[in-house]
Design a protein around this motif. Structure first.
Motif, short mmCIF file in Angstrom:
data_model
loop_
_atom_site.label_atom_id
_atom_site.label_comp_id
_atom_site.label_asym_id
_atom_site.label_seq_id
_atom_site.Cartn_x
_atom_site.Cartn_y
_atom_site.Cartn_z
N MET A 59 137.43 13.37 44.15
CA MET A 59 139.17 13.85 44.47
C MET A 59 139.44 13.78 45.59
O MET A 59 140.98 13.91 46.39
CB MET A 59 138.47 15.88 43.53
N LEU A 60 138.01 14.26 46.50
CA LEU A 60 138.14 14.72 47.78
C LEU A 60 138.87 13.13 48.75
O LEU A 60 139.80 13.08 49.69
CB LEU A 60 137.13 15.38 48.93
N PHE A 61 138.10 12.29 48.96
CA PHE A 61 139.10 10.68 48.55
C PHE A 61 140.01 10.47 48.59
O PHE A 61 140.29 9.82 48.87
CB PHE A 61 137.46 9.81 48.04
N GLY A 62 140.44 10.69 47.27
CA GLY A 62 141.44 10.21 46.44
C GLY A 62 142.46 11.13 47.78
O GLY A 62 143.84 10.61 47.97
N LEU A 63 142.37 12.38 47.77
CA LEU A 63 143.26 13.43 48.56
C LEU A 63 143.44 12.77 49.69
O LEU A 63 145.00 12.67 50.53
CB LEU A 63 143.09 15.00 48.72
N TRP A 64 142.80 12.13 50.62
CA TRP A 64 142.91 11.62 51.63
C TRP A 64 143.29 10.63 51.94
O TRP A 64 143.98 10.84 52.38
CB TRP A 64 141.00 11.79 52.27
N ALA A 65 142.94 9.65 51.11
CA ALA A 65 143.51 8.58 51.04
C ALA A 65 145.36 8.23 50.26
O ALA A 65 145.74 7.87 51.22
CB ALA A 65 142.64 7.96 49.57
N TYR A 66 145.57 9.23 49.86
CA TYR A 66 147.23 8.95 49.68
C TYR A 66 147.62 10.03 50.45
O TYR A 66 148.87 10.88 50.53
CB TYR A 66 147.69 10.06 47.65
N LYS A 67 147.28 11.02 51.53
CA LYS A 67 147.62 11.68 52.43
C LYS A 67 148.50 12.43 52.23
O LYS A 67 149.53 13.24 52.57
CB LYS A 67 148.77 11.01 53.59
N VAL A 98 144.18 23.59 45.67
CA VAL A 98 145.12 23.50 44.28
C VAL A 98 144.51 21.99 43.57
O VAL A 98 143.69 22.58 41.96
CB VAL A 98 146.52 23.07 44.70
N PHE A 99 144.61 20.93 44.06
CA PHE A 99 144.46 20.04 43.17
C PHE A 99 142.29 20.20 42.94
O PHE A 99 142.00 19.92 41.82
CB PHE A 99 144.22 18.26 44.51
N LEU A 100 142.26 20.28 44.35
CA LEU A 100 140.04 20.90 43.63
C LEU A 100 140.33 21.37 42.59
O LEU A 100 138.89 21.35 41.33
CB LEU A 100 139.81 20.54 44.92
N VAL A 101 140.80 22.35 42.79
CA VAL A 101 140.55 24.55 41.27
C VAL A 101 141.02 22.87 40.02
O VAL A 101 140.48 23.69 39.18
CB VAL A 101 141.33 25.10 41.79
N LEU A 102 142.19 22.34 40.45
CA LEU A 102 142.36 21.32 38.65
C LEU A 102 141.89 20.82 38.50
O LEU A 102 142.12 20.57 37.20
CB LEU A 102 144.43 21.37 38.64
N THR A 103 141.03 19.56 38.89
CA THR A 103 140.51 18.98 38.63
C THR A 103 139.39 19.45 37.77
O THR A 103 139.42 18.76 36.79
CB THR A 103 139.20 18.41 39.48
N PRO A 104 138.48 20.10 37.44
CA PRO A 104 138.20 20.01 36.10
C PRO A 104 138.89 20.21 34.90
O PRO A 104 138.48 19.80 33.90
CB PRO A 104 136.90 21.63 36.44
N LEU A 105 139.55 21.38 34.95
CA LEU A 105 140.87 21.15 33.90
C LEU A 105 140.95 20.01 33.54
O LEU A 105 141.27 19.44 32.08
CB LEU A 105 141.70 21.77 34.33
N ALA A 106 141.77 18.79 34.48
CA ALA A 106 141.75 17.55 34.32
C ALA A 106 141.08 16.64 33.08
O ALA A 106 141.23 16.68 32.49
CB ALA A 106 142.28 16.79 35.22
N VAL A 107 140.00 17.08 33.72
CA VAL A 107 138.71 16.29 33.08
C VAL A 107 138.21 16.32 31.58
O VAL A 107 138.40 15.32 30.50
CB VAL A 107 137.33 16.50 33.76
N VAL A 108 138.58 17.85 31.25
CA VAL A 108 138.42 18.73 30.09
C VAL A 108 139.77 17.99 29.25
O VAL A 108 139.49 17.06 28.19
CB VAL A 108 137.99 19.50 30.01
#
Length: 91
Positions: A1-9, A17-27
């Motif tokens: 997720m960190l690489f994606g946030l950086w790559a998509y600027k 927000v994205f890091l906290v919601l990542t586990p929910l998205a995975v589930v």
């Protein structure tokens, strides 16, 4: 997720927000995948695609042939290459 946030600027203020919601998205993705295995679809329709020429006509920032010549590395339409996206669903 960190690489994606950086790559998509994405703007750094949105990173938590994205890091906290990542586990929910995975589930939710895993639940959807399990549902697809247990109850596979029986019919499938594709959407009508828009011709690249039409997209180039509608977007004044794009010149004729810009989509065909695009290498897929960066975005075609952006004010600045250093600009951060501040909207969650802009992409």
């Amino acid at each position: 997720m960190l690489f994606g946030l950086w790559a998509y600027k994405k703007h750094p203020l949105l990173w938590p927000v994205f890091l906290v919601l990542t586990p929910l998205a995975v589930v939710l993705h895993a639940i959807g995948a399990a549902w697809g295995v247990l109850s596979p679809i029986e019919e499938f329709e594709v959407t009508t695609k828009v011709a690249p020429e039409t997209i180039e006509e509608v977007n004044p920032e794009l010149s004729e042939g810009a989509i065909a010549a695009h290498d897929g590395e960066d975005r075609l339409v952006r004010d600045s290459t250093d600009e951060f996206d501040t909207e969650l669903f802009k992409d």
